[in-house]
Design a protein around this motif. Structure first.
Motif, PDB file in Angstrom:
ATOM      1  N   GLU A 359       0.836  -1.199   0.000  1.00 11.34           N
ATOM      2  CA  GLU A 359       0.000   0.000   0.000  1.00 11.34           C
ATOM      3  C   GLU A 359       0.874   1.253   0.000  1.00 11.34           C
ATOM      4  OE1 GLU A 359      -3.888   0.464   2.440  1.00 11.34           O
ATOM      5  OE2 GLU A 359      -2.310   1.398   3.643  1.00 11.34           O
ATOM      6  N   LEU A 360       1.924   1.254   0.812  1.00 11.61           N
ATOM      7  CA  LEU A 360       2.830   2.401   0.862  1.00 11.61           C
ATOM      8  C   LEU A 360       3.607   2.565  -0.439  1.00 11.61           C
ATOM      9  CD1 LEU A 360       4.231   2.004   4.491  1.00 11.61           C
ATOM     10  CD2 LEU A 360       2.560   3.684   3.689  1.00 11.61           C
ATOM     11  N   GLN A 361       3.779   1.458  -1.175  1.00 11.42           N
ATOM     12  CA  GLN A 361       4.487   1.495  -2.453  1.00 11.42           C
ATOM     13  C   GLN A 361       3.544   1.741  -3.631  1.00 11.42           C
ATOM     14  OE1 GLN A 361       7.957   1.256  -2.690  1.00 11.42           O
ATOM     15  NE2 GLN A 361       7.681   1.489  -0.479  1.00 11.42           N
ATOM     16  N   ALA A 362       2.310   2.111  -3.335  1.00 16.53           N
ATOM     17  CA  ALA A 362       1.321   2.320  -4.396  1.00 16.53           C
ATOM     18  C   ALA A 362       1.787   3.396  -5.368  1.00 16.53           C
ATOM     19  CB  ALA A 362      -0.022   2.708  -3.792  1.00 16.53           C
ATOM     20  N   SER A 363       1.385   3.235  -6.614  1.00 15.92           N
ATOM     21  CA  SER A 363       1.743   4.187  -7.665  1.00 15.92           C
ATOM     22  C   SER A 363       0.649   4.163  -8.725  1.00 15.92           C
ATOM     23  CB  SER A 363       3.092   3.815  -8.280  1.00 15.92           C
ATOM     24  OG  SER A 363       3.038   2.515  -8.846  1.00 15.92           O
ATOM     25  N   PRO A 364       0.633   5.143  -9.616  1.00 15.41           N
ATOM     26  CA  PRO A 364      -0.388   5.140 -10.674  1.00 15.41           C
ATOM     27  C   PRO A 364      -0.306   3.867 -11.512  1.00 15.41           C
ATOM     28  CG  PRO A 364       0.680   7.277 -10.546  1.00 15.41           C
ATOM     29  CD  PRO A 364       1.463   6.360  -9.661  1.00 15.41           C
ATOM     30  N   SER A 365      -1.454   3.293 -11.808  1.00 14.64           N
ATOM     31  CA  SER A 365      -1.481   2.065 -12.595  1.00 14.64           C
ATOM     32  C   SER A 365      -1.022   2.342 -14.021  1.00 14.64           C
ATOM     33  CB  SER A 365      -2.896   1.478 -12.622  1.00 14.64           C
ATOM     34  OG  SER A 365      -3.725   2.230 -13.492  1.00 14.64           O
ATOM     35  N   ASN A 366      -0.660   1.276 -14.713  1.00  9.96           N
ATOM     36  CA  ASN A 366      -0.246   1.401 -16.110  1.00  9.96           C
ATOM     37  C   ASN A 366      -1.432   1.539 -17.047  1.00  9.96           C
ATOM     38  OD1 ASN A 366       2.484   1.088 -15.430  1.00  9.96           O
ATOM     39  ND2 ASN A 366       2.303  -1.151 -15.471  1.00  9.96           N
ATOM     40  N   HIS A 367      -2.631   1.489 -16.485  1.00 10.52           N
ATOM     41  CA  HIS A 367      -3.838   1.516 -17.311  1.00 10.52           C
ATOM     42  C   HIS A 367      -4.436   2.916 -17.349  1.00 10.52           C
ATOM     43  CE1 HIS A 367      -3.491  -2.821 -17.294  1.00 10.52           C
ATOM     44  NE2 HIS A 367      -3.529  -2.823 -15.972  1.00 10.52           N
ATOM     45  N   GLY A 368      -5.140   3.284 -16.270  1.00 14.65           N
ATOM     46  CA  GLY A 368      -5.828   4.570 -16.263  1.00 14.65           C
ATOM     47  C   GLY A 368      -5.259   5.582 -15.307  1.00 14.65           C
ATOM     48  N   GLY A 369      -4.174   5.230 -14.613  1.00 13.12           N
ATOM     49  CA  GLY A 369      -3.505   6.194 -13.759  1.00 13.12           C
ATOM     50  C   GLY A 369      -4.010   6.279 -12.337  1.00 13.12           C
ATOM     51  N   LEU A 370      -5.012   5.470 -11.957  1.00 18.19           N
ATOM     52  CA  LEU A 370      -5.449   5.461 -10.568  1.00 18.19           C
ATOM     53  C   LEU A 370      -4.379   4.813  -9.700  1.00 18.19           C
ATOM     54  CD1 LEU A 370      -9.190   4.370 -10.888  1.00 18.19           C
ATOM     55  CD2 LEU A 370      -8.279   6.688 -10.649  1.00 18.19           C
ATOM     56  N   TYR A 371      -4.262   5.297  -8.464  1.00 17.98           N
ATOM     57  CA  TYR A 371      -3.268   4.725  -7.561  1.00 17.98           C
ATOM     58  C   TYR A 371      -3.680   3.314  -7.153  1.00 17.98           C
ATOM     59  CZ  TYR A 371       0.365   8.127  -6.647  1.00 17.98           C
ATOM     60  OH  TYR A 371       1.476   8.922  -6.759  1.00 17.98           O
ATOM     61  N   GLN A 372      -2.723   2.418  -7.244  1.00 18.65           N
ATOM     62  CA  GLN A 372      -2.976   1.006  -6.984  1.00 18.65           C
ATOM     63  C   GLN A 372      -1.854   0.451  -6.123  1.00 18.65           C
ATOM     64  OE1 GLN A 372      -2.539  -1.778 -10.381  1.00 18.65           O
ATOM     65  NE2 GLN A 372      -4.655  -2.333  -9.984  1.00 18.65           N
ATOM     66  N   SER A 373      -2.210  -0.361  -5.122  1.00 15.15           N
ATOM     67  CA  SER A 373      -1.171  -0.966  -4.299  1.00 15.15           C
ATOM     68  C   SER A 373      -0.309  -1.875  -5.163  1.00 15.15           C
ATOM     69  CB  SER A 373      -1.778  -1.764  -3.143  1.00 15.15           C
ATOM     70  OG  SER A 373      -2.519  -2.859  -3.634  1.00 15.15           O
ATOM     71  N   GLU A 374       0.939  -2.005  -4.786  1.00 17.42           N
ATOM     72  CA  GLU A 374       1.869  -2.808  -5.573  1.00 17.42           C
ATOM     73  C   GLU A 374       1.389  -4.263  -5.613  1.00 17.42           C
ATOM     74  OE1 GLU A 374       6.604  -2.800  -5.673  1.00 17.42           O
ATOM     75  OE2 GLU A 374       5.797  -3.740  -3.872  1.00 17.42           O
ATOM     76  N   PRO A 375       1.123  -4.808  -6.805  1.00 21.13           N
ATOM     77  CA  PRO A 375       0.667  -6.208  -6.888  1.00 21.13           C
ATOM     78  C   PRO A 375       1.720  -7.151  -6.319  1.00 21.13           C
ATOM     79  CG  PRO A 375       0.328  -5.061  -8.978  1.00 21.13           C
ATOM     80  CD  PRO A 375       1.197  -4.172  -8.134  1.00 21.13           C
ATOM     81  N   GLU A 376       1.281  -8.150  -5.578  1.00 20.13           N
ATOM     82  CA  GLU A 376       2.201  -9.121  -4.998  1.00 20.13           C
ATOM     83  C   GLU A 376       1.561 -10.505  -5.058  1.00 20.13           C
ATOM     84  OE1 GLU A 376       4.647 -11.141  -4.395  1.00 20.13           O
ATOM     85  OE2 GLU A 376       5.648  -9.273  -3.823  1.00 20.13           O
ATOM     86  N   PRO A 377       1.819 -11.250  -6.133  1.00 25.22           N
ATOM     87  CA  PRO A 377       1.219 -12.585  -6.280  1.00 25.22           C
ATOM     88  C   PRO A 377       1.565 -13.535  -5.147  1.00 25.22           C
ATOM     89  CG  PRO A 377       2.214 -11.838  -8.345  1.00 25.22           C
ATOM     90  CD  PRO A 377       2.644 -10.873  -7.292  1.00 25.22           C
ATOM     91  N   ALA A 378       2.701 -13.314  -4.488  1.00 28.09           N
ATOM     92  CA  ALA A 378       3.114 -14.231  -3.422  1.00 28.09           C
ATOM     93  C   ALA A 378       2.138 -14.213  -2.249  1.00 28.09           C
ATOM     94  CB  ALA A 378       4.520 -13.876  -2.939  1.00 28.09           C
ATOM     95  N   ARG A 379       1.440 -13.087  -2.038  1.00 23.63           N
ATOM     96  CA  ARG A 379       0.473 -13.049  -0.934  1.00 23.63           C
ATOM     97  C   ARG A 379      -0.648 -14.050  -1.170  1.00 23.63           C
ATOM     98  NH1 ARG A 379       1.142  -7.390  -0.901  1.00 23.63           N
ATOM     99  NH2 ARG A 379      -0.703  -7.104  -2.199  1.00 23.63           N
TER     100      ARG A 379
END
Length: 499
Positions: A359-379
């Motif tokens: 969540e703290l590493q969130a950044s604008p998505s590569n799609h529409g620019g909304l802030y998104q938490s960093e995806p982590e498949p390992a979770r």
């Protein structure tokens, strides 16, 4: 395609007045929309809000919707839009880390109020609507109308606080056949009209009996020649030809014997699309195989954020139940019990820390620019690994005390109660409280409801093996491989000749 026009006033993009955040009464009334193809135990259900085996979860959700207007929780669950409407934070578009945290605080209220029991709360699929909105530019590249449809539907859902469920997974039929070999395997378009399409097929669904609409999006990866199955669309639950066949309910049982299943069974169903008409404005992807395969994550990442919040609540509940089982049985100081509790806490803390860090590493998505938490498949991969283990660990602490339990009726019988108060008492607790703790543990583990919860938690994102594979395939090992190459002075790094 015919595209509705977005408005900035209090008028829904789909027509009619926009009403903003639900309260409980309005939500319950919205389920009395003329849907007459809800089936339970071979009979049509006229009203899910009054059916004795179904109404419990509807009432529980209505109570949470009322919290959106309670002065104590109103500002944590809702906000005021530019058009003046009070809307749910479930539909809030985040443009910063702080915005994302406001969304999470609302989600935490939802999941805490159901004690982590409902995997497909309204907040979950509202997050998917945000995901569709974030994909609007890429959908527009496929067809300008598709992107506009995603945008308009978001405004419609937000301004009316729609309760949405989803149907992503196909029925478990003969998996050796592709959809092109057995068209009944996947929902497909069977006819195209000037005003929309006709779809046929079936999908699994959770919470559809209690939702206003359903998102339909395939999880199956298609190949060229299977365009008829590559569809994203939304459909109202009262659409003609739409049938829902519900599984057996775990509700309508006493709260003393079944403290969570009696109130929080979200009910799964098989949704039948018996030649259902879908207007063009409800279609968000149409016959684009590559896009159907590749864009799904852009919508589901938002829902996964909500889902992981719920998983944490469920894990904490199970840890706490295990702790109370140990404390009230006098085994809380035993080394093996402390080890079990420590193992459960370790998994929880790892998941929680990873979630908050992303969540703290969130950044604008590569799609529409909304802030998104960093995806982590390992979770998600870790949850598939420990879901069964959590249940097993609770059972190891509870042991036989989870099995030999009387019923609520026995406690109401004075002749029996006098014995129960002697022989069921625990350490520093009353016999009745000890009984309640054991019954909760059974409801979460050994009961059919608990077994369903565990299976759903483990499988709802797909094949656990695929989750683990994704954790590996998305891991950047370049710096680690470089260390090994440097340490050993490898001539053919990573098994490949140097260029």
């Amino acid at each position: 395609m015919t595209v509705p026009i977005k408005t900035d006033s209090n008028t829904s993009a789909y027509g009619g007045s926009a009403l903003g955040a639900y309260n409980g009464a309005r939500y319950l009334e919205s389920l009395r929309d003329g849907r007459n193809e809800i089936w339970y135990r071979g009979e049509r259900v006229k009203d899910v809000t009054t059916h004795p085996e179904l109404r419990g979860i509807a009432e529980s959700i209505a109570r949470i919707y009322d919290m959106q207007h309670d002065p104590e929780t109103r500002d944590q669950m809702t906000y005021t839009e530019e058009n003046g409407l009070r809307c749910s934070y479930s539909y809030f578009l985040p443009h910063s880390v702080e915005d994302l945290q406001m969304r999470r605080k609302n989600t935490e209220i939802w999941v805490d109020e159901v004690y982590g029991m409902c995997g497909r709360l309204p907040d979950f699929c509202a997050s998917m609507a945000v995901g569709y909105y974030d994909l609007r530019h890429e959908l527009s590249q496929l067809d300008p109308d598709l992107g506009k449809n995603a945008e308009n539907y978001y405004y419609f859902a937000r301004d009316n606080d729609l309760c949405i469920s989803h149907s992503l997974h196909d029925p478990c039929m003969d998996k050796s056949l592709r959809p092109s070999q057995d068209p009944d395997r996947c929902v497909r378009v069977v006819k195209e009209r000037d005003d929309g399409i006709i779809v046929r097929g079936a999908r699994y669904n959770t919470f559809g009996l209690f939702s206003n609409e359903i998102f339909v999006m395939p999880t199956y990866r298609f190949i060229e020649g299977e365009e008829e199955f590559a569809l994203w669309f939304t459909v109202p639950c009262n659409a003609p030809g739409l049938k829902q066949i519900a599984r057996e309910s775990f509700a309508n049982r006493g709260t003393l014997d079944h403290p969570v299943s009696s109130r929080f069974d979200e009910i799964d169903s098989l949704v039948i699309f018996d030649d259902v008409f879908i207007p063009w404005e409800r279609v968000m992807l149409y016959r684009q195989v590559a896009a159907a395969n590749n864009l799904r994550g852009g919508a589901m990442n938002w829902a996964s954020y909500a889902g992981t919040t719920l998983t944490q609540t469920r894990m904490k509940l199970l840890i706490s139940v295990a702790h109370l089982l140990a404390a009230t049985s006098g085994t809380g100081k035993r080394a093996n019990v402390v080890e079990i509790l420590g193992e459960m806490c370790t998994y929880y803390r790892l998941l929680r820390s990873s979630f908050l860090y992303s969540e703290l590493q969130a950044s604008p998505s590569n799609h529409g620019g909304l802030y998104q938490s960093e995806p982590e498949p390992a979770r998600r991969a870790m949850v598939t690994m420990i879901s069964e283990k959590y249940i097993e660990l609770v059972e190891h602490i509870g042991t036989s005390s989870l099995i030999f339990l009387p019923t609520e009726q026995d406690w109401n019988q004075p002749e029996l109660k006098q014995h129960l108060e002697v022989y069921l008492r625990g350490k520093d607790t009353s016999a009745l409280d000890r009984h309640k703790i054991c019954k909760l543990a059974w409801d979460l583990t050994g009961d059919g409801f608990g077994s369903r919860q565990q299976l759903y938690e483990r499988l709802h994102s797909g094949d656990p093996a695929m989750m683990l594979s994704r954790a590996y395939n998305t891991m950047d090992l370049s710096d680690g491989v470089a260390m090994v190459e440097k340490l050993l002075d490898l001539e053919t790094p990573a098994g490949k000749p140097k260029q």
